[in-house]
Scaffold this active site. Structure first.
Site, PDB file in Angstrom:
ATOM      1  N   CYS A 101       0.841  -1.198   0.000  1.00  0.00           N
ATOM      2  CA  CYS A 101       0.000   0.000   0.000  1.00  0.00           C
ATOM      3  C   CYS A 101       0.876   1.248   0.000  1.00  0.00           C
ATOM      4  O   CYS A 101       1.811   1.345   0.799  1.00  0.00           O
ATOM      5  CB  CYS A 101      -0.877  -0.045   1.247  1.00  0.00           C
ATOM      6  SG  CYS A 101      -1.596   1.545   1.644  1.00  0.00           S
TER       7      CYS A 101
ATOM      8  N   GLU B 190       3.946   0.910 -13.545  1.00  0.00           N
ATOM      9  CA  GLU B 190       2.500   1.034 -13.783  1.00  0.00           C
ATOM     10  C   GLU B 190       1.701   1.271 -12.500  1.00  0.00           C
ATOM     11  O   GLU B 190       0.868   0.445 -12.105  1.00  0.00           O
ATOM     12  CB  GLU B 190       1.984  -0.202 -14.529  1.00  0.00           C
ATOM     13  CG  GLU B 190       2.549  -0.328 -15.922  1.00  0.00           C
ATOM     14  CD  GLU B 190       1.798  -1.348 -16.772  1.00  0.00           C
ATOM     15  OE1 GLU B 190       1.094  -2.204 -16.204  1.00  0.00           O
ATOM     16  OE2 GLU B 190       1.915  -1.268 -18.011  1.00  0.00           O
TER      17      GLU B 190
ATOM     18  N   GLU C  78       6.588   0.323 -23.098  1.00  0.00           N
ATOM     19  CA  GLU C  78       6.324  -1.104 -23.310  1.00  0.00           C
ATOM     20  C   GLU C  78       5.253  -1.270 -24.371  1.00  0.00           C
ATOM     21  O   GLU C  78       4.268  -0.515 -24.391  1.00  0.00           O
ATOM     22  CB  GLU C  78       5.745  -1.769 -22.055  1.00  0.00           C
ATOM     23  CG  GLU C  78       6.639  -1.890 -20.875  1.00  0.00           C
ATOM     24  CD  GLU C  78       5.896  -2.540 -19.696  1.00  0.00           C
ATOM     25  OE1 GLU C  78       4.905  -3.263 -19.918  1.00  0.00           O
ATOM     26  OE2 GLU C  78       6.302  -2.286 -18.561  1.00  0.00           O
TER      27      GLU C  78
ATOM     28  N   GLU D 101       4.207 -14.957 -16.563  1.00  0.00           N
ATOM     29  CA  GLU D 101       4.141 -14.382 -17.910  1.00  0.00           C
ATOM     30  C   GLU D 101       4.907 -15.203 -18.947  1.00  0.00           C
ATOM     31  O   GLU D 101       5.379 -14.668 -19.944  1.00  0.00           O
ATOM     32  CB  GLU D 101       4.637 -12.936 -17.865  1.00  0.00           C
ATOM     33  CG  GLU D 101       3.731 -12.092 -16.975  1.00  0.00           C
ATOM     34  CD  GLU D 101       4.047 -10.612 -16.987  1.00  0.00           C
ATOM     35  OE1 GLU D 101       3.107  -9.806 -17.098  1.00  0.00           O
ATOM     36  OE2 GLU D 101       5.239 -10.264 -16.865  1.00  0.00           O
ATOM     37  N   LYS D 102       4.982 -16.507 -18.705  1.00  0.00           N
ATOM     38  CA  LYS D 102       5.803 -17.319 -19.630  1.00  0.00           C
ATOM     39  C   LYS D 102       5.167 -17.469 -21.007  1.00  0.00           C
ATOM     40  O   LYS D 102       5.845 -17.845 -21.952  1.00  0.00           O
ATOM     41  CB  LYS D 102       6.124 -18.679 -19.021  1.00  0.00           C
ATOM     42  CG  LYS D 102       4.929 -19.496 -18.590  1.00  0.00           C
ATOM     43  CD  LYS D 102       5.406 -20.776 -17.916  1.00  0.00           C
ATOM     44  CE  LYS D 102       4.305 -21.454 -17.139  1.00  0.00           C
ATOM     45  NZ  LYS D 102       3.861 -20.667 -15.977  1.00  0.00           N
ATOM     46  N   PHE D 103       3.879 -17.174 -21.123  1.00  0.00           N
ATOM     47  CA  PHE D 103       3.277 -17.243 -22.460  1.00  0.00           C
ATOM     48  C   PHE D 103       3.149 -15.865 -23.111  1.00  0.00           C
ATOM     49  O   PHE D 103       2.405 -15.676 -24.058  1.00  0.00           O
ATOM     50  CB  PHE D 103       1.930 -17.972 -22.405  1.00  0.00           C
ATOM     51  CG  PHE D 103       2.089 -19.402 -21.983  1.00  0.00           C
ATOM     52  CD1 PHE D 103       2.890 -20.267 -22.717  1.00  0.00           C
ATOM     53  CD2 PHE D 103       1.508 -19.872 -20.821  1.00  0.00           C
ATOM     54  CE1 PHE D 103       3.093 -21.586 -22.319  1.00  0.00           C
ATOM     55  CE2 PHE D 103       1.696 -21.190 -20.412  1.00  0.00           C
ATOM     56  CZ  PHE D 103       2.496 -22.052 -21.162  1.00  0.00           C
TER      57      PHE D 103
HETATM   58  C1  GLA Z   1       2.543  -4.583 -18.040  1.00  0.00           C
HETATM   59  C2  GLA Z   1       3.720  -4.638 -17.098  1.00  0.00           C
HETATM   60  C3  GLA Z   1       4.787  -5.579 -17.540  1.00  0.00           C
HETATM   61  C4  GLA Z   1       4.209  -6.839 -18.095  1.00  0.00           C
HETATM   62  C5  GLA Z   1       3.290  -6.492 -19.214  1.00  0.00           C
HETATM   63  C6  GLA Z   1       2.703  -7.707 -19.897  1.00  0.00           C
HETATM   64  O1  GLA Z   1       2.622  -3.605 -18.954  1.00  0.00           O
HETATM   65  O2  GLA Z   1       4.272  -3.378 -16.874  1.00  0.00           O
HETATM   66  O3  GLA Z   1       5.613  -5.840 -16.428  1.00  0.00           O
HETATM   67  O4  GLA Z   1       3.517  -7.501 -17.095  1.00  0.00           O
HETATM   68  O5  GLA Z   1       2.214  -5.753 -18.708  1.00  0.00           O
HETATM   69  O6  GLA Z   1       1.882  -7.367 -20.973  1.00  0.00           O
END
Ligand code: GLA
Length: 665
Positions: A115, A150, A308, A356-358
């Site tokens: 938090c 993010e 990204e 997030e391996k895929f």
């Molecule tokens: C977000 C996050 C990343 C990753 C991507 C996957 O943008 O910032 O770390 O998890 O999503 O799409």
């Protein structure tokens, strides 16, 4: 302050070598050189490695990586890993774990699991960031700081004890006097009058709807707490490394509802945005364009960074469609066209394990003997060719009003129809303008509009009096304002403006609304006039009573048959237009009328599969369709093949042509 290095367009992305054996680093560095990668973001989720136990900092493993990248000419965007608080911190201070609106304290094992108001998290953040900053302050590889990751996604609001304590302080600062809060929140409704600050709680889950003004303030407060957590880090980094820009990456300008990016952008040295396609939407490149235009707008028109996007599929949508050949290139160049000076990805090498391996990477599981890697290498070459684009600006003559506070307020509970959503209307207007080949800026309702020929205000539900006056002045001075329904209804406390709707805009629009008549789900009503005479509309109908405004189109059926659906009000040197419904067909035609009236020039008869954007001396032509498209009147030299154009340019299906104005030989 844009990072000085790398020169030209930055190319690369998140790099997580800590997930791989040491020898993979060597392979990665070689591949980065092959593709021309010049910037990577490091350390984003590596708190547990940087500080394996409280106060014991270990940067040796990272030094080796940073040094190796530096040797290879790859610059580093060094992240503070606060989006991934380590297990020891959570075990020692379980009170850092956020609590949901429903009252559940979340567990460890994901990310963003602390938090922003929790003292133990703030203290640990400050200590770590100082240690990191001191360690890397003189390292020549580090060209920028990437704080956290993010903010707001997925942790928007927290309802823990620390949040509530901070919230009460925030309210006291804002209202000073409890009676001012009671007035602002309309506390006499349902007998919610407060006698003292400790009586106030967060707007937790209730068996009915919670006071909307309280919820709106909680959204403002929560966003502000994340910003304070960012600023804590930024200030330490600025103190230690004054010349190095600091930023954080937005979780998608158009997608992260909880962050008011007008406020965020003021805190950043350079705006950084993430964008992921909605894989199943066939025209998802329009959403991409909108995200990029909004990033440029919150950056005040300055170049921004695409921090990204994805080389191929993501892994978190219901069906994760891989990008088709050429799609990554089109996506990347569209961001550049709309003001980004970087093309960065999540992530360099696709992970073998973890959540997030895929998810795709620049280096896919299939390795480099793949279409994807060949496209990456080609993109690197394209971006080198576009080095001169860096720093140049995009100019727009049309703007759309975008206000997060209005977005939040509009989508609280118990509105006249569940079909009233902020994005529904903004997307409809944006898409129509995109198909007209119009580049759009987004503006806050209090901004200076004088540079725009047309301003569109779709569903500007919450409109402070000062902003309404701003719109008024814009029209009087010669502007063209197009307002759509359910705008100018409430003030900043979600209190209805006095008198008939739309209280804040009645005079400006030259009309009032006697009654809202939301339509049934799937119901449509016919409109009079229009090119085909067969246009219909959905979602909304209302009884418009002109008081100076002139009807342009009427409802031909439904609850308001025979009454205005689209009006025009000439005021001072300008015109205010009002659209009282959501056209199923005909929005483009109607908009075209406003654009023509305002003298906005644009290519006529050009296929709407073709995206056309001008940035400085460069014209980007991106063909999203399956047929070749010929664009007339293009003069200059094609960047990728050096061909000279003076007239028509044909863009093959799926291709991108960038033409730079060059003096005639
Ligand atoms: C977000 C996050 C990343 C990753 C991507 C996957 O943008 O910032 O770390 O998890 O999503 O799409």
């Amino acid at each position: 302050m844009y990072p000085e290095r790398p020169a030209g367009i930055a190319f690369g992305g998140d790099y997580n070598p800590e997930q791989w054996p040491r020898e993979v680093l060597e392979e990665d560095v070689a591949l980065m050189r092959e593709a021309g990668v010049n910037l990577v973001s490091l350390g984003m989720f590596a708190w547990a490695l940087m500080e394996p136990s409280e106060g014991r900092y270990e940067f040796g493993w990272l030094d080796e990586i940073v040094d190796r990248l530096h040797e290879a000419g790859v610059a580093v965007n060094l992240a503070t890993p606060t989006a991934a608080p380590p297990a020891w911190l959570v075990a020692r201070h379980p009170d850092v774990l956020p609590v949901t609106r429903e009252g559940t304290r979340i567990g460890f094992g994901g990310r963003q699991s602390a938090c922003s108001s929790a003292p133990a998290f703030l203290e640990a953040t400050a200590r770590l960031v100082r240690a990191l900053g001191e360690h890397y302050r003189d390292h020549p590889a580090v060209v920028m700081w990437h704080v956290h990751n993010e903010y707001g996604a997925p942790l928007g609001e927290c309802y823990c004890e620390h949040s509530v304590a901070a919230w009460r302080e925030w309210l006291q600062l804002k209202y000073c006097d409890i009676s001012a809060l009671n007035d602002a929140w309309g506390a006499t409704f349902w007998g919610q009058t407060y006698g003292d600050w400790p009586e106030i709680d967060a707007p937790r889950l209730n068996n009915t709807v919670v006071n909307p003004a309280q919820r709106l303030d909680y959204a403002r407060f929560s966003d502000g707490e994340h910003r304070a957590h960012y600023a804590l880090q930024r200030d330490i980094l600025r103190e230690l490394t004054p010349g190095i820009p600091v930023t954080t990456n937005f979780a998608g300008t158009v997608n992260c509802k909880s962050a008011d990016l007008w406020r965020w952008a003021r805190e950043l040295d350079v705006v950084a945005n993430d964008h992921y396609l909605k894989a199943e939407r066939p025209d998802n490149h329009i959403d991409l364009a909108m995200s990029a235009d909004l990033a440029r707008s919150v950056a005040g028109g300055a170049p921004w960074m695409l921090m990204e996007h994805s080389a191929g599929a993501v892994n978190w949508q219901p069906r994760n469609l891989a990008k088709r050949p050429g799609e990554m290139r089109r996506n990347s160049l569209a961001h550049v066209a709309r003001g980004s000076d970087s093309v960065l990805f999540f992530q360099f090498r696709a992970s073998r394990f973890g959540a997030e391996k895929f998810h795709s990477g620049l280096v896919p599981h299939a390795g480099t003997d793949s279409e994807q890697w060949r496209e990456v290498v080609r993109l690197g070459a394209d971006l080198r060719g576009l080095a001169e684009v860096r720093g140049s600006r995009v100019r727009a003559e049309v703007a759309i009003v975008w206000d997060w506070e209005s977005y939040w307020a509009l989508e609280l509970d118990w509105r006249p129809s569940v079909d009233l959503t902020f994005r529904e209307r903004v997307d409809a207007f944006y898409e129509a303008l995109w198909r007209e080949h119009i580049t759009v800026d987004f503006v806050h309702p209090s901004a200076d509009f004088s540079g725009y020929r047309v301003v569109v205000a779709p569903s500007s539900y919450l409109l402070a009096e000062a902003s309404a006056k701003n719109l008024h002045r814009y029209v009087e001075a010669g502007g063209n304002l197009l307002v759509s329904y359910f705008s100018g209804i409430v003030d900043e406390h979600d209190t209805v403006h006095p008198g008939a709707h739309p209280g804040a805009l009645r005079e400006l629009l030259g009309l009032s609304i006697e009654e809202f008549h939301p339509l049934r789900e799937h119901e449509t009503v016919a409109l009079t006039g229009g090119g085909t005479g067969a246009d219909t509309a959905r979602i909304w109908s209302e009884r418009v009573r002109p008081a100076g405004a002139v009807p342009v189109r009427n409802f031909a059926a439904g609850p308001d048959a025979g009454h205005p659906a689209f009006t025009r009000h000439d005021l001072g040197a300008g015109t205010a237009w009002y659209l009282a419904t959501a056209p199923v067909t005909g929005l483009r035609e109607l908009l075209a009328g406003v654009l023509d009236h305002a003298g906005v020039t644009r290519p006529r008869g050009l296929s709407d599969a073709l995206e056309l954007v001008r940035r400085g001396a460069h014209t980007f032509l991106i063909n999203h369709g399956d047929d070749p498209v010929t664009v007339e009147g293009v003069t200059g030299t094609s960047v990728f093949d050096g061909v000279r154009h003076d007239g028509p340019v044909t863009v093959p299906p799926g291709a991108v042509v960038v033409v730079v104005e060059t003096p005639r030989p």
